[in-house]
Design a protein around this motif. Sequence first.
Motif, PDB file in Angstrom:
ATOM      1  N   LYS A   1       0.581  -1.068   0.037  1.00  0.00           N
ATOM      2  CA  LYS A   1       0.072   0.132  -0.113  1.00  0.00           C
ATOM      3  C   LYS A   1       0.936   1.088  -0.139  1.00  0.00           C
ATOM      4  CE  LYS A   1      -4.031  -2.147   2.564  1.00  0.00           C
ATOM      5  NZ  LYS A   1      -4.623  -1.509   3.756  1.00  0.00           N
ATOM      6  N   ASN A   2       2.146   1.173  -0.113  1.00  0.00           N
ATOM      7  CA  ASN A   2       3.041   2.175  -0.066  1.00  0.00           C
ATOM      8  C   ASN A   2       3.449   2.784  -1.463  1.00  0.00           C
ATOM      9  OD1 ASN A   2       2.860   2.161   2.748  1.00  0.00           O
ATOM     10  ND2 ASN A   2       4.371   0.556   2.854  1.00  0.00           N
ATOM     11  N   VAL A   3       3.824   4.123  -1.454  1.00  0.00           N
ATOM     12  CA  VAL A   3       4.226   4.620  -2.701  1.00  0.00           C
ATOM     13  C   VAL A   3       5.374   5.325  -2.397  1.00  0.00           C
ATOM     14  CG1 VAL A   3       3.722   6.056  -4.437  1.00  0.00           C
ATOM     15  CG2 VAL A   3       2.006   4.766  -3.792  1.00  0.00           C
ATOM     16  N   ARG A   4       6.467   5.423  -3.281  1.00  0.00           N
ATOM     17  CA  ARG A   4       7.581   6.362  -2.959  1.00  0.00           C
ATOM     18  C   ARG A   4       7.931   7.042  -4.403  1.00  0.00           C
ATOM     19  NH1 ARG A   4      13.070   6.832  -0.111  1.00  0.00           N
ATOM     20  NH2 ARG A   4      14.198   7.648  -1.588  1.00  0.00           N
ATOM     21  N   TYR A   5       7.984   8.186  -4.324  1.00  0.00           N
ATOM     22  CA  TYR A   5       8.673   8.822  -5.793  1.00  0.00           C
ATOM     23  C   TYR A   5       9.543  10.131  -5.422  1.00  0.00           C
ATOM     24  CZ  TYR A   5       4.242  11.656  -5.347  1.00  0.00           C
ATOM     25  OH  TYR A   5       3.184  12.343  -5.021  1.00  0.00           O
TER      26      TYR A   5
ATOM     27  N   SER B   1      13.080  -0.271   3.861  1.00  0.00           N
ATOM     28  CA  SER B   1      13.536   0.997   4.369  1.00  0.00           C
ATOM     29  C   SER B   1      13.345   2.011   3.382  1.00  0.00           C
ATOM     30  CB  SER B   1      15.236   0.830   4.219  1.00  0.00           C
ATOM     31  OG  SER B   1      15.838   0.444   3.194  1.00  0.00           O
ATOM     32  N   LEU B   2      13.134   1.949   2.258  1.00  0.00           N
ATOM     33  CA  LEU B   2      12.672   2.904   1.277  1.00  0.00           C
ATOM     34  C   LEU B   2      11.358   3.700   1.373  1.00  0.00           C
ATOM     35  CD1 LEU B   2      13.524   1.529  -2.231  1.00  0.00           C
ATOM     36  CD2 LEU B   2      14.697   3.347  -1.164  1.00  0.00           C
ATOM     37  N   PHE B   3      10.463   3.225   2.482  1.00  0.00           N
ATOM     38  CA  PHE B   3       9.216   3.721   2.733  1.00  0.00           C
ATOM     39  C   PHE B   3       9.358   4.434   4.181  1.00  0.00           C
ATOM     40  CE2 PHE B   3       8.783   0.962  -0.527  1.00  0.00           C
ATOM     41  CZ  PHE B   3       8.045   1.554  -1.614  1.00  0.00           C
ATOM     42  N   THR B   4      10.594   4.427   4.876  1.00  0.00           N
ATOM     43  CA  THR B   4      10.552   4.957   6.214  1.00  0.00           C
ATOM     44  C   THR B   4      11.348   6.444   6.088  1.00  0.00           C
ATOM     45  OG1 THR B   4      12.628   3.945   6.325  1.00  0.00           O
ATOM     46  CG2 THR B   4      10.810   2.539   7.026  1.00  0.00           C
ATOM     47  N   LEU B   5      11.171   7.169   7.079  1.00  0.00           N
ATOM     48  CA  LEU B   5      11.977   8.187   7.294  1.00  0.00           C
ATOM     49  C   LEU B   5      13.590   8.255   7.703  1.00  0.00           C
ATOM     50  CD1 LEU B   5       9.641  10.271   9.317  1.00  0.00           C
ATOM     51  CD2 LEU B   5      10.030  10.763   7.150  1.00  0.00           C
ATOM     52  N   PRO B   6      14.415   8.824   7.018  1.00  0.00           N
ATOM     53  CA  PRO B   6      15.604   8.714   7.300  1.00  0.00           C
ATOM     54  C   PRO B   6      15.980   8.881   8.879  1.00  0.00           C
ATOM     55  CG  PRO B   6      15.389  10.267   5.344  1.00  0.00           C
ATOM     56  CD  PRO B   6      14.042  10.134   6.145  1.00  0.00           C
ATOM     57  N   PRO B   7      16.879   8.382   9.426  1.00  0.00           N
ATOM     58  CA  PRO B   7      17.148   8.492  11.104  1.00  0.00           C
ATOM     59  C   PRO B   7      17.450   9.821  11.212  1.00  0.00           C
ATOM     60  CG  PRO B   7      18.168   6.588   9.942  1.00  0.00           C
ATOM     61  CD  PRO B   7      17.542   7.045   8.861  1.00  0.00           C
ATOM     62  N   GLY B   8      16.916  10.515  12.130  1.00  0.00           N
ATOM     63  CA  GLY B   8      17.375  11.536  12.836  1.00  0.00           C
ATOM     64  C   GLY B   8      16.666  12.791  12.017  1.00  0.00           C
ATOM     65  N   SER B   9      15.648  12.475  11.386  1.00  0.00           N
ATOM     66  CA  SER B   9      14.781  13.698  10.470  1.00  0.00           C
ATOM     67  C   SER B   9      14.036  14.223  11.605  1.00  0.00           C
ATOM     68  CB  SER B   9      13.917  12.987   9.763  1.00  0.00           C
ATOM     69  OG  SER B   9      14.546  12.289   8.349  1.00  0.00           O
TER      70      SER B   9
ATOM     71  N   GLY C   1       0.321   4.092   2.887  1.00  0.00           N
ATOM     72  CA  GLY C   1      -0.981   3.688   2.866  1.00  0.00           C
ATOM     73  C   GLY C   1      -1.366   2.809   4.082  1.00  0.00           C
ATOM     74  N   ASP C   2      -0.419   1.985   4.862  1.00  0.00           N
ATOM     75  CA  ASP C   2      -0.643   1.406   5.924  1.00  0.00           C
ATOM     76  C   ASP C   2      -0.385   2.291   7.093  1.00  0.00           C
ATOM     77  OD1 ASP C   2       2.160   1.718   5.595  1.00  0.00           O
ATOM     78  OD2 ASP C   2       2.856  -0.089   6.289  1.00  0.00           O
ATOM     79  N   PHE C   3       0.101   3.336   7.177  1.00  0.00           N
ATOM     80  CA  PHE C   3       0.382   3.954   8.476  1.00  0.00           C
ATOM     81  C   PHE C   3      -0.923   5.497   8.439  1.00  0.00           C
ATOM     82  CE2 PHE C   3       2.663   7.979  10.117  1.00  0.00           C
ATOM     83  CZ  PHE C   3       2.706   7.467  11.441  1.00  0.00           C
ATOM     84  N   GLY C   4      -1.099   6.128   7.318  1.00  0.00           N
ATOM     85  CA  GLY C   4      -2.003   6.978   7.316  1.00  0.00           C
ATOM     86  C   GLY C   4      -1.638   8.405   7.039  1.00  0.00           C
ATOM     87  N   ALA C   5      -0.141   8.289   6.551  1.00  0.00           N
ATOM     88  CA  ALA C   5       0.263   9.780   6.438  1.00  0.00           C
ATOM     89  C   ALA C   5       1.077   9.905   4.974  1.00  0.00           C
ATOM     90  CB  ALA C   5       1.302  10.163   7.619  1.00  0.00           C
ATOM     91  N   GLN C   6       1.393  10.800   4.593  1.00  0.00           N
ATOM     92  CA  GLN C   6       2.204  11.073   3.196  1.00  0.00           C
ATOM     93  C   GLN C   6       3.424  12.107   3.879  1.00  0.00           C
ATOM     94  OE1 GLN C   6       0.968  12.211  -0.538  1.00  0.00           O
ATOM     95  NE2 GLN C   6       2.104  14.147  -0.335  1.00  0.00           N
ATOM     96  N   TRP C   7       4.714  11.750   3.868  1.00  0.00           N
ATOM     97  CA  TRP C   7       5.895  12.468   4.198  1.00  0.00           C
ATOM     98  C   TRP C   7       6.308  13.096   2.888  1.00  0.00           C
ATOM     99  CZ3 TRP C   7       7.269   7.472   6.703  1.00  0.00           C
ATOM    100  CH2 TRP C   7       6.563   7.218   7.959  1.00  0.00           C
ATOM    101  N   THR C   8       6.927  14.237   2.929  1.00  0.00           N
ATOM    102  CA  THR C   8       7.800  15.083   1.952  1.00  0.00           C
ATOM    103  C   THR C   8       9.092  15.245   2.622  1.00  0.00           C
ATOM    104  OG1 THR C   8       5.899  15.680   1.128  1.00  0.00           O
ATOM    105  CG2 THR C   8       8.078  16.836   0.242  1.00  0.00           C
TER     106      THR C   8
END
Length: 142
Positions: free
Chosen positions: A4-8, A130-138, A23-30
């Motif tokens: 359910k996740n998208v990255r671009y 890991s492509l669908f997670t925030l970088p550590p320390g963000s 899509g599994d978490f409920g948010a979109q991060w930029t």
Amino acid sequence: MKDKNVRYELKTEAGKEVVIYRGDFGAQWTIYPGSGLYSELWNYLSEDFIFIELIRNLDEIASKENIGTETVNEMLCDVYLYTFHEPLLDKLAVYRAVELDCPIKIELEAKGHRLTKEYSKIKGCALEDSLFTLPPGSTMLK
């Protein structure tokens, strides 16, 4: 796309941006690479939420007609035209890549406005979670 996740990745005037729709978490991060910063947008405001959820529920809210095939970004697509049961939206064309079994372009007409969303430079491959997670320390912009 994975599950359910998208990255671009986008090139903007300000530089590169990475957008992750969870899509599994409920948010979109930029994510703004190099700055350590990101912004968060909850699903109901996210263009990707609208796109993905609309595609998932189309058969329940619209009539579907296969109107042929077309090549989009070097990928053969089956093209479907959806006419909505409710007059809130007019029509939606969905270009579904045969090879990926996934929509790569949509054109939505609603109340005299037109929205087009198209994915390009698509590569089929296994993706790390890991492509669908925030970088550590963000740090989130507020």
